[in-house]
Design a protein around this motif. Structure first.
Motif, PDB file in Angstrom:
ATOM      1  N   SER A   1      -0.020  26.376  70.100  1.00  0.00           N
ATOM      2  CA  SER A   1       0.939  26.027  69.045  1.00  0.00           C
ATOM      3  C   SER A   1       1.255  24.537  69.069  1.00  0.00           C
ATOM      4  CB  SER A   1       2.222  26.849  69.180  1.00  0.00           C
ATOM      5  OG  SER A   1       2.980  26.425  70.303  1.00  0.00           O
TER       6      SER A   1
ATOM      7  N   TRP B   1      -5.787  35.735  65.112  1.00  0.00           N
ATOM      8  CA  TRP B   1      -4.701  34.864  65.570  1.00  0.00           C
ATOM      9  C   TRP B   1      -5.195  33.470  65.919  1.00  0.00           C
ATOM     10  CZ3 TRP B   1      -2.758  39.200  69.284  1.00  0.00           C
ATOM     11  CH2 TRP B   1      -2.226  40.247  68.519  1.00  0.00           C
TER      12      TRP B   1
ATOM     13  N   ARG C   1      -2.037  31.097  60.934  1.00  0.00           N
ATOM     14  CA  ARG C   1      -0.701  31.471  60.473  1.00  0.00           C
ATOM     15  C   ARG C   1      -0.286  32.820  61.067  1.00  0.00           C
ATOM     16  NH1 ARG C   1       1.917  29.190  56.559  1.00  0.00           N
ATOM     17  NH2 ARG C   1       0.042  28.424  55.542  1.00  0.00           N
ATOM     18  N   THR C   2      -1.218  33.785  61.092  1.00  0.00           N
ATOM     19  CA  THR C   2      -0.879  35.080  61.694  1.00  0.00           C
ATOM     20  C   THR C   2      -0.713  34.946  63.206  1.00  0.00           C
ATOM     21  OG1 THR C   2      -3.216  35.718  61.774  1.00  0.00           O
ATOM     22  CG2 THR C   2      -1.937  36.493  59.884  1.00  0.00           C
TER      23      THR C   2
ATOM     24  N   GLN D   1       0.659  32.328  64.591  1.00  0.00           N
ATOM     25  CA  GLN D   1       2.019  31.798  64.722  1.00  0.00           C
ATOM     26  C   GLN D   1       3.034  32.932  64.610  1.00  0.00           C
ATOM     27  OE1 GLN D   1       1.937  28.935  61.541  1.00  0.00           O
ATOM     28  NE2 GLN D   1       1.136  27.311  62.851  1.00  0.00           N
ATOM     29  N   GLN D   2       2.795  33.865  63.693  1.00  0.00           N
ATOM     30  CA  GLN D   2       3.686  35.014  63.539  1.00  0.00           C
ATOM     31  C   GLN D   2       3.667  35.888  64.787  1.00  0.00           C
ATOM     32  OE1 GLN D   2       2.045  36.646  59.949  1.00  0.00           O
ATOM     33  NE2 GLN D   2       3.194  35.267  58.620  1.00  0.00           N
ATOM     34  N   GLN D   3       2.470  36.097  65.335  1.00  0.00           N
ATOM     35  CA  GLN D   3       2.354  36.899  66.554  1.00  0.00           C
ATOM     36  C   GLN D   3       3.061  36.218  67.720  1.00  0.00           C
ATOM     37  OE1 GLN D   3       1.505  39.898  66.941  1.00  0.00           O
ATOM     38  NE2 GLN D   3       1.446  40.032  69.158  1.00  0.00           N
TER      39      GLN D   3
ATOM     40  N   ALA E   1       5.661  34.281  67.526  1.00  0.00           N
ATOM     41  CA  ALA E   1       7.101  34.466  67.314  1.00  0.00           C
ATOM     42  C   ALA E   1       7.531  35.867  67.749  1.00  0.00           C
ATOM     43  CB  ALA E   1       7.448  34.226  65.844  1.00  0.00           C
ATOM     44  N   THR E   2       6.705  36.868  67.469  1.00  0.00           N
ATOM     45  CA  THR E   2       7.004  38.241  67.887  1.00  0.00           C
ATOM     46  C   THR E   2       7.031  38.345  69.408  1.00  0.00           C
ATOM     47  OG1 THR E   2       6.024  39.165  65.877  1.00  0.00           O
ATOM     48  CG2 THR E   2       6.192  40.645  67.781  1.00  0.00           C
TER      49      THR E   2
END
Length: 105
Positions: free
Chosen positions: A19, A55, A75-76, A78-80, A82-83
């Protein structure tokens, strides 16, 4: 460190490092190794799985007559991340409570 890092946390570690910036495989291994005892033979299957999940993405750059494969967070991804970060916060709090003997946690 004798504690085995669960797969999801290892995923989070790799995604967290990526990231900040893109890394090629060896450099990524060295970065993670500064914090966890991990080998290249452990990391490369993780990278393949993270890429398969969408990812990570890769690109090659020439370096001294050879190609280096760089890994980039999607982008996915980054979402993962965050989860995983949210789940880690809850897990860390629960584990600290148990390990430190706090009954209120």
């Amino acid at each position: 460190m004798a504690i085995q890092v669960p797969t999801e946390l290892l995923d989070g570690c790799v995604l967290g490092v990526l990231s900040r910036q893109d890394y090629y495989g060896y450099a990524l291994t060295q970065e993670v190794r500064q914090h966890l005892p991990i080998s290249e033979s452990t990391l490369y299957p993780v990278l393949r799985r993270l890429k398969k999940n969408g990812w990570l993405t890769t690109y090659d750059e020439a370096y001294q007559g050879r190609n280096r494969r760089y890994y980039r967070l999607t982008r996915t991804g980054q979402q993962q991340l965050a989860t995983i970060q949210t789940e880690w916060t809850h897990f860390k709090t629960a584990m600290s409570g148990l390990l430190e003997g706090n009954q209120d946690e």
